[in-house]
Design a protein around this motif. Structure first.
Motif, PDB file in Angstrom:
ATOM      1  N   THR A   1       4.778  -3.486  12.147  1.00  0.00           N
ATOM      2  CA  THR A   1       3.626  -3.842  11.326  1.00  0.00           C
ATOM      3  C   THR A   1       2.911  -2.558  10.941  1.00  0.00           C
ATOM      4  O   THR A   1       2.639  -1.712  11.804  1.00  0.00           O
ATOM      5  CB  THR A   1       2.672  -4.769  12.109  1.00  0.00           C
ATOM      6  N   ILE A   2       2.632  -2.416   9.656  1.00  0.00           N
ATOM      7  CA  ILE A   2       1.951  -1.235   9.145  1.00  0.00           C
ATOM      8  C   ILE A   2       0.713  -1.700   8.391  1.00  0.00           C
ATOM      9  O   ILE A   2       0.828  -2.444   7.411  1.00  0.00           O
ATOM     10  CB  ILE A   2       2.875  -0.403   8.230  1.00  0.00           C
ATOM     11  N   ASP A   3      -0.439  -1.277   8.850  1.00  0.00           N
ATOM     12  CA  ASP A   3      -1.704  -1.605   8.183  1.00  0.00           C
ATOM     13  C   ASP A   3      -2.012  -0.536   7.148  1.00  0.00           C
ATOM     14  O   ASP A   3      -2.013   0.656   7.464  1.00  0.00           O
ATOM     15  CB  ASP A   3      -2.845  -1.694   9.203  1.00  0.00           C
ATOM     16  N   THR A   4      -2.257  -0.974   5.919  1.00  0.00           N
ATOM     17  CA  THR A   4      -2.577  -0.030   4.840  1.00  0.00           C
ATOM     18  C   THR A   4      -4.051  -0.155   4.465  1.00  0.00           C
ATOM     19  O   THR A   4      -4.686  -1.170   4.739  1.00  0.00           O
ATOM     20  CB  THR A   4      -1.693  -0.283   3.608  1.00  0.00           C
ATOM     21  N   ARG A   5      -4.570   0.894   3.840  1.00  0.00           N
ATOM     22  CA  ARG A   5      -5.965   0.928   3.417  1.00  0.00           C
ATOM     23  C   ARG A   5      -6.102   0.960   1.890  1.00  0.00           C
ATOM     24  O   ARG A   5      -7.167   1.232   1.376  1.00  0.00           O
ATOM     25  CB  ARG A   5      -6.658   2.158   4.012  1.00  0.00           C
ATOM     26  N   GLY A   6      -5.007   0.749   1.198  1.00  0.00           N
ATOM     27  CA  GLY A   6      -4.984   0.834  -0.255  1.00  0.00           C
ATOM     28  C   GLY A   6      -3.777   1.636  -0.691  1.00  0.00           C
ATOM     29  O   GLY A   6      -2.911   1.961   0.130  1.00  0.00           O
ATOM     30  N   PRO A   7      -3.696   1.967  -1.980  1.00  0.00           N
ATOM     31  CA  PRO A   7      -2.507   2.640  -2.508  1.00  0.00           C
ATOM     32  C   PRO A   7      -2.224   3.967  -1.815  1.00  0.00           C
ATOM     33  O   PRO A   7      -3.145   4.669  -1.412  1.00  0.00           O
ATOM     34  CB  PRO A   7      -2.853   2.883  -3.978  1.00  0.00           C
ATOM     35  N   GLY A   8      -0.947   4.269  -1.699  1.00  0.00           N
ATOM     36  CA  GLY A   8      -0.540   5.547  -1.139  1.00  0.00           C
ATOM     37  C   GLY A   8       0.661   5.402  -0.229  1.00  0.00           C
ATOM     38  O   GLY A   8       1.201   4.313  -0.044  1.00  0.00           O
ATOM     39  N   LEU A   9       1.055   6.529   0.326  1.00  0.00           N
ATOM     40  CA  LEU A   9       2.211   6.581   1.211  1.00  0.00           C
ATOM     41  C   LEU A   9       1.753   6.657   2.662  1.00  0.00           C
ATOM     42  O   LEU A   9       0.865   7.439   2.996  1.00  0.00           O
ATOM     43  CB  LEU A   9       3.087   7.785   0.870  1.00  0.00           C
ATOM     44  N   TYR A  10       2.373   5.837   3.500  1.00  0.00           N
ATOM     45  CA  TYR A  10       2.034   5.735   4.914  1.00  0.00           C
ATOM     46  C   TYR A  10       3.284   6.076   5.716  1.00  0.00           C
ATOM     47  O   TYR A  10       4.240   5.297   5.758  1.00  0.00           O
ATOM     48  CB  TYR A  10       1.548   4.329   5.258  1.00  0.00           C
ATOM     49  N   GLU A  11       3.275   7.236   6.360  1.00  0.00           N
ATOM     50  CA  GLU A  11       4.455   7.659   7.108  1.00  0.00           C
ATOM     51  C   GLU A  11       4.571   6.888   8.425  1.00  0.00           C
ATOM     52  O   GLU A  11       3.587   6.708   9.145  1.00  0.00           O
ATOM     53  CB  GLU A  11       4.428   9.157   7.403  1.00  0.00           C
ATOM     54  N   PHE A  12       5.779   6.445   8.722  1.00  0.00           N
ATOM     55  CA  PHE A  12       6.029   5.783   9.996  1.00  0.00           C
ATOM     56  C   PHE A  12       7.345   6.259  10.626  1.00  0.00           C
ATOM     57  O   PHE A  12       7.973   5.559  11.417  1.00  0.00           O
ATOM     58  CB  PHE A  12       5.983   4.251   9.852  1.00  0.00           C
TER      59      PHE A  12
ATOM     60  N   SER B   1       6.879  -0.728  -1.198  1.00  0.00           N
ATOM     61  CA  SER B   1       8.272  -0.303  -1.118  1.00  0.00           C
ATOM     62  C   SER B   1       8.429   0.730  -0.011  1.00  0.00           C
ATOM     63  O   SER B   1       7.468   1.045   0.696  1.00  0.00           O
ATOM     64  CB  SER B   1       8.729   0.253  -2.473  1.00  0.00           C
ATOM     65  N   LEU B   2       9.636   1.246   0.142  1.00  0.00           N
ATOM     66  CA  LEU B   2       9.950   2.250   1.152  1.00  0.00           C
ATOM     67  C   LEU B   2      10.487   3.500   0.477  1.00  0.00           C
ATOM     68  O   LEU B   2      11.185   3.414  -0.534  1.00  0.00           O
ATOM     69  CB  LEU B   2      11.005   1.722   2.134  1.00  0.00           C
ATOM     70  N   LEU B   3      10.170   4.645   1.055  1.00  0.00           N
ATOM     71  CA  LEU B   3      10.666   5.912   0.515  1.00  0.00           C
ATOM     72  C   LEU B   3      11.019   6.852   1.656  1.00  0.00           C
ATOM     73  O   LEU B   3      10.378   6.830   2.707  1.00  0.00           O
ATOM     74  CB  LEU B   3       9.603   6.623  -0.333  1.00  0.00           C
ATOM     75  N   ILE B   4      12.011   7.693   1.420  1.00  0.00           N
ATOM     76  CA  ILE B   4      12.229   8.878   2.243  1.00  0.00           C
ATOM     77  C   ILE B   4      11.756  10.025   1.376  1.00  0.00           C
ATOM     78  O   ILE B   4      12.214  10.204   0.243  1.00  0.00           O
ATOM     79  CB  ILE B   4      13.705   9.035   2.648  1.00  0.00           C
ATOM     80  N   GLN B   5      10.803  10.775   1.906  1.00  0.00           N
ATOM     81  CA  GLN B   5      10.154  11.802   1.087  1.00  0.00           C
ATOM     82  C   GLN B   5       9.717  12.961   1.971  1.00  0.00           C
ATOM     83  O   GLN B   5       9.689  12.847   3.194  1.00  0.00           O
ATOM     84  CB  GLN B   5       8.954  11.181   0.360  1.00  0.00           C
ATOM     85  N   GLU B   6       9.342  14.052   1.338  1.00  0.00           N
ATOM     86  CA  GLU B   6       8.868  15.230   2.065  1.00  0.00           C
ATOM     87  C   GLU B   6       7.641  14.883   2.903  1.00  0.00           C
ATOM     88  O   GLU B   6       6.722  14.218   2.424  1.00  0.00           O
ATOM     89  CB  GLU B   6       8.515  16.351   1.092  1.00  0.00           C
ATOM     90  N   ASN B   7       7.641  15.383   4.146  1.00  0.00           N
ATOM     91  CA  ASN B   7       6.503  15.119   5.022  1.00  0.00           C
ATOM     92  C   ASN B   7       5.749  16.385   5.422  1.00  0.00           C
ATOM     93  O   ASN B   7       4.876  16.339   6.277  1.00  0.00           O
ATOM     94  CB  ASN B   7       6.931  14.349   6.276  1.00  0.00           C
TER      95      ASN B   7
ATOM     96  N   SER C   1      14.548  -1.270   0.610  1.00  0.00           N
ATOM     97  CA  SER C   1      15.328  -1.069   1.825  1.00  0.00           C
ATOM     98  C   SER C   1      15.905   0.345   1.831  1.00  0.00           C
ATOM     99  O   SER C   1      16.130   0.945   0.779  1.00  0.00           O
ATOM    100  CB  SER C   1      16.449  -2.105   1.955  1.00  0.00           C
ATOM    101  N   LEU C   2      16.113   0.849   3.042  1.00  0.00           N
ATOM    102  CA  LEU C   2      16.673   2.185   3.240  1.00  0.00           C
ATOM    103  C   LEU C   2      17.716   2.112   4.346  1.00  0.00           C
ATOM    104  O   LEU C   2      17.624   1.261   5.230  1.00  0.00           O
ATOM    105  CB  LEU C   2      15.588   3.176   3.684  1.00  0.00           C
TER     106      LEU C   2
ATOM    107  N   GLY D   1      10.581  12.409   5.758  1.00  0.00           N
ATOM    108  CA  GLY D   1       9.885  11.394   6.531  1.00  0.00           C
ATOM    109  C   GLY D   1      10.104  10.040   5.892  1.00  0.00           C
ATOM    110  O   GLY D   1      10.460   9.929   4.714  1.00  0.00           O
ATOM    111  N   ILE D   2       9.880   8.980   6.670  1.00  0.00           N
ATOM    112  CA  ILE D   2      10.036   7.606   6.188  1.00  0.00           C
ATOM    113  C   ILE D   2       8.644   7.047   5.920  1.00  0.00           C
ATOM    114  O   ILE D   2       7.766   7.114   6.784  1.00  0.00           O
ATOM    115  CB  ILE D   2      10.780   6.735   7.220  1.00  0.00           C
ATOM    116  N   TYR D   3       8.463   6.508   4.707  1.00  0.00           N
ATOM    117  CA  TYR D   3       7.146   6.052   4.270  1.00  0.00           C
ATOM    118  C   TYR D   3       7.183   4.623   3.742  1.00  0.00           C
ATOM    119  O   TYR D   3       8.142   4.225   3.081  1.00  0.00           O
ATOM    120  CB  TYR D   3       6.639   6.921   3.104  1.00  0.00           C
ATOM    121  N   LEU D   4       6.106   3.907   3.993  1.00  0.00           N
ATOM    122  CA  LEU D   4       5.809   2.689   3.264  1.00  0.00           C
ATOM    123  C   LEU D   4       4.944   3.127   2.082  1.00  0.00           C
ATOM    124  O   LEU D   4       3.977   3.873   2.269  1.00  0.00           O
ATOM    125  CB  LEU D   4       5.046   1.688   4.128  1.00  0.00           C
TER     126      LEU D   4
END
Length: 141
Positions: free
Chosen positions: A8-19, A47-53, A103-104, A120-123
């Motif tokens: 479960t990932i809680d978000t605070r609005g738009p953006g990328l959340y690393e997990f 969505s999900l992304l693998i991106q620079e962390n 999906s990743l 890094g893996i991001y929501l």
């Protein structure tokens, strides 16, 4: 053998959340040395992304790019949108999710995720208000 879990990932609005750390912990907890970790977000407006962390500017720039690419439904350029049931960010969020993966798959090698040094893996949250998102994890051979 295979294992599954829901994060479960809680978000605070738009953006990328690393997990990444939570995915790493899931892999380590099972003790498997090789396999494939599949991640799947159970929503249609993120969505999900693998991106620079390493540099947070990357996440800010990606978010800014997608806001320009698909603006809010109140923008005159988006007048053609019909689906506005949950507000002006609703359909734009669905469009962004259609353009980015839900999906990743990440190989597990030597008991570790085979991510690159700066990956890094991001929501990627596309909605304006906070949400509780679920990501299904499956580790299999």
């Amino acid at each position: 053998m295979s294992r599954q879990a829901i994060l479960t990932i809680d978000t605070r609005g738009p953006g990328l959340y690393e997990f990444t750390d939570r995915a790493v912990a899931f892999v380590r907890a099972g003790g498997e040395t090789s396999g494939l970790l599949t991640l799947f977000v159970r929503h249609t407006s993120c969505s999900l992304l693998i991106q620079e962390n390493a540099d947070p500017d990357v996440q800010r720039d990606l978010d800014a790019f997608f806001r320009r690419l698909v603006p809010s439904a109140v923008d005159p350029a988006m007048d053609y949108l019909v689906h506005r049931a949950e507000g002006p960010d609703d359909m734009p969020a669905h469009i962004k999710a259609a353009l980015t993966p839900v999906s990743l798959s990440v190989p597990v090698m030597g008991g570790r995720l085979a991510l690159g040094t700066w990956q890094g893996i991001y929501l990627f949250e596309h909605r304006a208000r906070p949400h509780r998102r679920e990501v299904a994890l499956h580790l299999g051979a």
